[in-house]
Motif scaffolding. Structure first.
Motif, mmCIF file in Angstrom:
data_model
loop_
_atom_site.group_PDB
_atom_site.id
_atom_site.type_symbol
_atom_site.label_atom_id
_atom_site.label_comp_id
_atom_site.label_asym_id
_atom_site.label_seq_id
_atom_site.Cartn_x
_atom_site.Cartn_y
_atom_site.Cartn_z
ATOM 1 N N ASP A 5 -31.542 37.570 -13.532
ATOM 2 C CA ASP A 5 -30.446 36.617 -13.397
ATOM 3 C C ASP A 5 -30.876 35.227 -12.948
ATOM 4 O O ASP A 5 -30.169 34.262 -13.194
ATOM 5 C CB ASP A 5 -29.389 37.160 -12.430
ATOM 6 C CG ASP A 5 -28.725 38.420 -12.969
ATOM 7 O OD1 ASP A 5 -28.580 38.528 -14.198
ATOM 8 O OD2 ASP A 5 -28.382 39.292 -12.160
ATOM 9 N N CYS A 6 -32.007 35.118 -12.269
ATOM 10 C CA CYS A 6 -32.408 33.803 -11.758
ATOM 11 C C CYS A 6 -33.927 33.684 -11.610
ATOM 12 O O CYS A 6 -34.413 33.319 -10.541
ATOM 13 C CB CYS A 6 -31.713 33.508 -10.436
ATOM 14 S SG CYS A 6 -32.047 34.740 -9.166
ATOM 15 N N GLU A 8 -35.934 31.470 -12.530
ATOM 16 C CA GLU A 8 -36.398 30.102 -12.267
ATOM 17 C C GLU A 8 -36.432 29.776 -10.775
ATOM 18 O O GLU A 8 -37.071 28.818 -10.361
ATOM 19 C CB GLU A 8 -35.516 29.085 -13.003
ATOM 20 C CG GLU A 8 -34.100 28.978 -12.492
ATOM 21 C CD GLU A 8 -33.155 30.104 -12.908
ATOM 22 O OE1 GLU A 8 -32.048 30.168 -12.348
ATOM 23 O OE2 GLU A 8 -33.505 30.917 -13.774
ATOM 24 N N ARG A 9 -35.778 30.587 -9.961
ATOM 25 C CA ARG A 9 -35.780 30.346 -8.511
ATOM 26 C C ARG A 9 -36.988 30.973 -7.825
ATOM 27 O O ARG A 9 -37.221 30.727 -6.650
ATOM 28 C CB ARG A 9 -34.489 30.873 -7.895
ATOM 29 C CG ARG A 9 -33.261 30.122 -8.432
ATOM 30 C CD ARG A 9 -31.999 30.599 -7.812
ATOM 31 N NE ARG A 9 -31.905 30.097 -6.448
ATOM 32 C CZ ARG A 9 -30.889 30.414 -5.631
ATOM 33 N NH1 ARG A 9 -29.929 31.215 -6.030
ATOM 34 N NH2 ARG A 9 -30.859 29.929 -4.406
ATOM 35 N N ASP A 68 -37.014 29.383 -4.225
ATOM 36 C CA ASP A 68 -36.545 28.008 -3.991
ATOM 37 C C ASP A 68 -37.573 27.194 -3.205
ATOM 38 O O ASP A 68 -37.228 26.421 -2.298
ATOM 39 C CB ASP A 68 -35.196 27.993 -3.282
ATOM 40 C CG ASP A 68 -34.055 28.432 -4.183
ATOM 41 O OD1 ASP A 68 -34.233 28.445 -5.421
ATOM 42 O OD2 ASP A 68 -32.976 28.775 -3.658
ATOM 43 N N LEU A 96 -32.377 38.524 -2.685
ATOM 44 C CA LEU A 96 -31.065 38.271 -3.274
ATOM 45 C C LEU A 96 -29.963 39.003 -2.506
ATOM 46 O O LEU A 96 -28.845 38.490 -2.393
ATOM 47 C CB LEU A 96 -31.072 38.653 -4.753
ATOM 48 C CG LEU A 96 -31.943 37.746 -5.628
ATOM 49 C CD1 LEU A 96 -32.021 38.296 -7.043
ATOM 50 C CD2 LEU A 96 -31.440 36.311 -5.625
#
Length: 100
Positions: A5-6, A8-9, A68, A96
């Motif tokens: 789902d993410c 890129e983080r 991040d 998460l």
């Protein structure tokens, strides 16, 4: 897989040196990151050891899982690609869940 789902983080930072274990670790770490769709960067620790001191590295190679731009987990030494993928996914799941 929690990274879907993410991705890129997340990113994987490998701090290496001039040793056989470091040379062996880079391809597997790079491939694990690619397979999971996360960024990968290798930094070779210089003779002055600045990056090692800045990150309180105890042993090389060191793998730092970033979220991040901040470290959320680390492991040391050579890890096979399959083990790294499981470790990265488990650490991503934990992070998460922490942030909801």
């Amino acid at each position: 897989m929690f990274l879907k789902d993410c991705p890129e983080r997340f990113g994987l930072l490998e701090i290496t040196g001039d040793c056989a274990q470091c040379y062996e670790a880079v391809p597997d770490a790079k491939e694990a990151a690619r397979a999971l769709g996360i960024g990968f960067e290798e930094v070779v620790a210089g003779g002055d050891g600045e990056i090692v001191r800045e990150n309180a590295i105890e042993k090389l190679p060191a793998l730092l899982l970033m979220f991040d731009g901040k470290e959320i987990a680390r492991c040391y030494g050579y890890q096979p690609e399959e083990i790294l993928e499981l470790w990265i996914d488990a650490m991503a799941e934990r992070r998460l869940k922490e942030i909801g």
